[in-house]
Write an enzyme that holds these catalytic residues in place. Structure first.
Site, PDB file in Angstrom:
ATOM      1  N   ILE A 140      -4.683   0.959  -5.809  1.00  0.00           N
ATOM      2  CA  ILE A 140      -5.483   0.914  -5.096  1.00  0.00           C
ATOM      3  C   ILE A 140      -4.874   1.790  -3.903  1.00  0.00           C
ATOM      4  O   ILE A 140      -3.643   0.502  -3.745  1.00  0.00           O
ATOM      5  CB  ILE A 140      -6.170   0.235  -4.363  1.00  0.00           C
ATOM      6  CG1 ILE A 140      -7.086   0.972  -2.884  1.00  0.00           C
ATOM      7  CG2 ILE A 140      -6.191  -0.808  -4.224  1.00  0.00           C
ATOM      8  CD1 ILE A 140      -8.655  -0.129  -2.225  1.00  0.00           C
TER       9      ILE A 140
ATOM     10  N   ASP B 220       4.702   4.104  -1.151  1.00  0.00           N
ATOM     11  CA  ASP B 220       4.440   5.292  -0.622  1.00  0.00           C
ATOM     12  C   ASP B 220       4.307   6.722  -0.957  1.00  0.00           C
ATOM     13  O   ASP B 220       4.814   6.671  -1.887  1.00  0.00           O
ATOM     14  CB  ASP B 220       6.155   5.142   0.530  1.00  0.00           C
ATOM     15  CG  ASP B 220       5.438   6.443   1.445  1.00  0.00           C
ATOM     16  OD1 ASP B 220       4.722   7.191   1.576  1.00  0.00           O
ATOM     17  OD2 ASP B 220       6.338   6.409   2.742  1.00  0.00           O
TER      18      ASP B 220
ATOM     19  N   ASN C 250      -6.388   5.674  -1.569  1.00  0.00           N
ATOM     20  CA  ASN C 250      -7.616   5.093  -0.166  1.00  0.00           C
ATOM     21  C   ASN C 250      -6.287   5.396   0.933  1.00  0.00           C
ATOM     22  O   ASN C 250      -6.898   5.735   2.182  1.00  0.00           O
ATOM     23  CB  ASN C 250      -7.897   3.990  -0.614  1.00  0.00           C
ATOM     24  CG  ASN C 250      -7.881   3.282   0.807  1.00  0.00           C
ATOM     25  OD1 ASN C 250      -9.131   3.900   1.663  1.00  0.00           O
ATOM     26  ND2 ASN C 250      -7.003   3.005   2.219  1.00  0.00           N
TER      27      ASN C 250
ATOM     28  N   TYR D 109      -7.029  16.640  10.313  1.00  0.00           N
ATOM     29  CA  TYR D 109      -7.695  15.670   8.740  1.00  0.00           C
ATOM     30  C   TYR D 109      -8.796  16.112   8.222  1.00  0.00           C
ATOM     31  O   TYR D 109      -8.534  15.880   6.787  1.00  0.00           O
ATOM     32  CB  TYR D 109      -8.323  14.223   9.868  1.00  0.00           C
ATOM     33  CG  TYR D 109      -8.970  13.395   9.520  1.00  0.00           C
ATOM     34  CD1 TYR D 109      -8.309  12.954   8.324  1.00  0.00           C
ATOM     35  CD2 TYR D 109      -9.681  13.206  10.024  1.00  0.00           C
ATOM     36  CE1 TYR D 109      -9.105  11.655   8.793  1.00  0.00           C
ATOM     37  CE2 TYR D 109     -10.767  11.964   9.055  1.00  0.00           C
ATOM     38  CZ  TYR D 109      -9.655  10.995   7.901  1.00  0.00           C
ATOM     39  OH  TYR D 109     -10.637  10.362   7.961  1.00  0.00           O
TER      40      TYR D 109
ATOM     41  N   LYS E 167      -8.691  16.230   4.615  1.00  0.00           N
ATOM     42  CA  LYS E 167      -9.951  15.751   3.024  1.00  0.00           C
ATOM     43  C   LYS E 167     -10.093  16.755   2.212  1.00  0.00           C
ATOM     44  O   LYS E 167     -11.218  16.510   1.316  1.00  0.00           O
ATOM     45  CB  LYS E 167     -11.065  15.295   4.230  1.00  0.00           C
ATOM     46  CG  LYS E 167     -10.366  13.836   4.901  1.00  0.00           C
ATOM     47  CD  LYS E 167      -9.840  12.625   3.445  1.00  0.00           C
ATOM     48  CE  LYS E 167      -9.048  11.282   4.660  1.00  0.00           C
ATOM     49  NZ  LYS E 167      -8.603  10.675   3.148  1.00  0.00           N
TER      50      LYS E 167
HETATM   51  N1  LIG Z   1     -12.729   4.402   8.946  1.00  0.00           N
HETATM   52  C1  LIG Z   1     -12.747   5.275   8.962  1.00  0.00           C
HETATM   53  O1  LIG Z   1     -13.752   5.577   9.598  1.00  0.00           O
HETATM   54  C2  LIG Z   1     -12.362   6.266   8.129  1.00  0.00           C
HETATM   55  C3  LIG Z   1     -14.031   7.033   7.815  1.00  0.00           C
HETATM   56  C4  LIG Z   1     -13.493   8.354   6.617  1.00  0.00           C
HETATM   57  C5  LIG Z   1     -12.987   7.889   5.360  1.00  0.00           C
HETATM   58  N2  LIG Z   1     -11.669   7.104   6.375  1.00  0.00           N
HETATM   59  C6  LIG Z   1     -10.412   7.099   4.794  1.00  0.00           C
HETATM   60  O2  LIG Z   1     -10.696   5.800   4.405  1.00  0.00           O
HETATM   61  C7  LIG Z   1      -9.275   5.647   4.257  1.00  0.00           C
HETATM   62  C8  LIG Z   1      -8.737   3.920   4.724  1.00  0.00           C
HETATM   63  O3  LIG Z   1      -8.809   4.291   5.852  1.00  0.00           O
HETATM   64  P1  LIG Z   1      -9.340   2.843   7.061  1.00  0.00           P
HETATM   65  O4  LIG Z   1      -9.922   3.035   8.232  1.00  0.00           O
HETATM   66  O5  LIG Z   1      -8.994   1.716   6.120  1.00  0.00           O
HETATM   67  O6  LIG Z   1      -7.551   2.904   7.935  1.00  0.00           O
HETATM   68  P2  LIG Z   1      -6.296   2.327   8.342  1.00  0.00           P
HETATM   69  O7  LIG Z   1      -6.818   0.688   8.505  1.00  0.00           O
HETATM   70  O8  LIG Z   1      -5.409   2.641   8.861  1.00  0.00           O
HETATM   71  O9  LIG Z   1      -5.258   2.380   6.700  1.00  0.00           O
HETATM   72  C9  LIG Z   1      -4.601   2.931   5.628  1.00  0.00           C
HETATM   73  C10 LIG Z   1      -4.478   2.655   5.238  1.00  0.00           C
HETATM   74  O10 LIG Z   1      -3.049   3.897   4.435  1.00  0.00           O
HETATM   75  C11 LIG Z   1      -2.020   3.253   4.511  1.00  0.00           C
HETATM   76  N3  LIG Z   1      -1.042   4.834   4.918  1.00  0.00           N
HETATM   77  C12 LIG Z   1      -0.327   5.114   5.299  1.00  0.00           C
HETATM   78  N4  LIG Z   1       0.647   5.900   5.210  1.00  0.00           N
HETATM   79  C13 LIG Z   1       0.660   5.997   3.911  1.00  0.00           C
HETATM   80  C14 LIG Z   1       1.421   6.011   2.606  1.00  0.00           C
HETATM   81  N5  LIG Z   1       2.258   7.137   3.445  1.00  0.00           N
HETATM   82  N6  LIG Z   1       1.772   5.834   1.532  1.00  0.00           N
HETATM   83  C15 LIG Z   1       0.609   5.232   1.261  1.00  0.00           C
HETATM   84  N7  LIG Z   1       0.050   3.535   2.161  1.00  0.00           N
HETATM   85  C16 LIG Z   1      -0.136   4.779   3.828  1.00  0.00           C
HETATM   86  C17 LIG Z   1      -2.189   2.110   5.661  1.00  0.00           C
HETATM   87  O11 LIG Z   1      -0.479   1.493   4.707  1.00  0.00           O
HETATM   88  P3  LIG Z   1       0.407   1.271   6.064  1.00  0.00           P
HETATM   89  O12 LIG Z   1      -0.282   0.005   6.818  1.00  0.00           O
HETATM   90  O13 LIG Z   1       1.921   0.715   5.410  1.00  0.00           O
HETATM   91  O14 LIG Z   1       0.705   2.286   7.181  1.00  0.00           O
HETATM   92  C18 LIG Z   1      -2.892   1.306   5.709  1.00  0.00           C
HETATM   93  O15 LIG Z   1      -3.108   0.527   4.186  1.00  0.00           O
HETATM   94  C19 LIG Z   1      -7.870   6.970   4.793  1.00  0.00           C
HETATM   95  O16 LIG Z   1      -8.155   7.726   3.436  1.00  0.00           O
HETATM   96  C20 LIG Z   1      -9.168   7.662   5.967  1.00  0.00           C
HETATM   97  O17 LIG Z   1      -9.184   8.986   5.862  1.00  0.00           O
HETATM   98  C21 LIG Z   1     -11.828   6.549   7.032  1.00  0.00           C
END
Ligand SMILES: NC(=O)c1ccc[n+]([C@@H]2O[C@H](COP(=O)([O-])OP(=O)(O)OC[C@H]3O[C@@H](n4cnc5c(N)ncnc54)[C@H](OP(=O)(O)O)[C@@H]3O)[C@@H](O)[C@H]2O)c1
Length: 277
Positions: free
Chosen positions: A10, A58, A85, A147, A151
């Protein structure tokens, strides 16, 4: 030594949805390779469950993906589920959307997911790729169009991959509505830092909308769905004998999909009315 457990890789497992999925699957007995980018995150997540192994990954860096691949292959011959993810949200009016930021949006959410899947293909025959898409994939949300586009592109590319691939790999798109995770504070901060530095005249034109946007983003910290709603859906998609190609999580995700089927003039009117812009 290589283990005989069902194995999951993941990306973006340091916080939010990725972290929660890693913990849940580890508790259910899966061997989880959790993609992280910092030493402190590796130590933290490995400390949570002996089934979790942190792997530096990354998704925007080909060298990092290469190293992660060799690290994983030392530990397993097969990945049963790849969960793309990792993600970020870039927010900006299109008028002043910085092209570098637009590229970064796609580098993480779209190209990164594809690059990881391509690299790990030798371990994925007969497996499942689960992409953390979003209701934004079907939605046409103003100010986060970068964004939405990232997606949508993710879903289009991987749907073709599913149709084309000869390795019996299933592809599943998860489309959550707003979920309470750190992504909203991060995105609001990134947007705020950016707008503070842009042309004053453009900023003034959009000031009111941007404040609404920031408030909406921060409101998700309280009004968003709980993370377990997404985790449950992912577990369902992993365990289903015949998983669906796409799962909505939350009513707003189903609503966004429904609105996307309306004539564009009508959906634009609904969106403008709802956002009061
Ligand atoms: N939260 C929502 O409302 C929501 C809704 C729909 C979809 N999503 C999707 O769900 C997924 C997870 O989001 P989340 O809400 O859990 O946000 P989050 O807590 O900000 O998690 C994002 C994760 O992505 C990692 N990341 C960012 N840039 C990266 C890179 N270049 N390489 C590898 N890892 C990287 C971050 O790592 P670092 O800590 O190292 O930066 C973090 O582990 C995303 O794809 C988001 O678009 C979220």
């Amino acid at each position: 030594m290589k283990e005989n457990k069902k194995t999951v890789l993941i990306t973006g497992a340091s916080t939010g949805i990725g972290r929660a999925i890693a913990i849940r699957l580890a508790k259910e007995g899966y061997k989880v390779f959790a993609g992280i980018r910092k030493k402190v995150d590796k130590e933290e997540i490995e400390g949570l469950d002996k089934n979790i192994q942190g792997v530096y990954l990354d998704v925007t860096n080909s060298g990092s993906i290469e190293k992660a691949f060799w690290y994983v292959i030392k530990n397993t011959d097969k990945i049963d589920v790849l969960i793309n993810n990792a993600g970020i949200v870039e927010a900006s009016p299109v008028e002043c959307l910085d092209i570098k930021r637009l590229k970064e949006q796609f580098e993480v959410n779209t190209f990164g997911a594809l690059a990881v899947a391509q690299k790990f293909l030798p371990l994925l025959a007969g497996s499942r790729i689960i992409n953390m898409s979003s209701d934004a994939s079907t939605g046409l949300f103003p100010y986060i169009s970068a964004y939405c586009a990232s997606k949508r592109a993710l879903d289009i590319l991987f749907n073709s991959f599913y149709l084309e691939n000869k390795d019996n790999i299933k592809v599943i798109s998860i489309k959550p509505a707003s979920i309470k995770t750190p992504i909203w504070n991060k995105s609001a901060k990134r947007a705020r830092d950016y707008f503070d530095g842009i042309n004053e005249a453009v900023r003034q034109k959009y000031e009111k909308d941007l404040l609404i946007l920031e408030k909406n983003a921060l409101d998700n910290n309280t009004k968003g769905l709980e993370v377990y709603t997404v985790v449950d859906t992912v577990v369902k998609a992993i365990k289903a004998k015949n998983p669906k190609a796409s799962y909505n999580v939350g009513f707003d995700a189903t609503l966004a999909q429904w609105v996307s089927k309306l004539p564009i003039e009508l959906s634009n009117r609904l969106i403008k009315g709802r956002l009061k812009i």
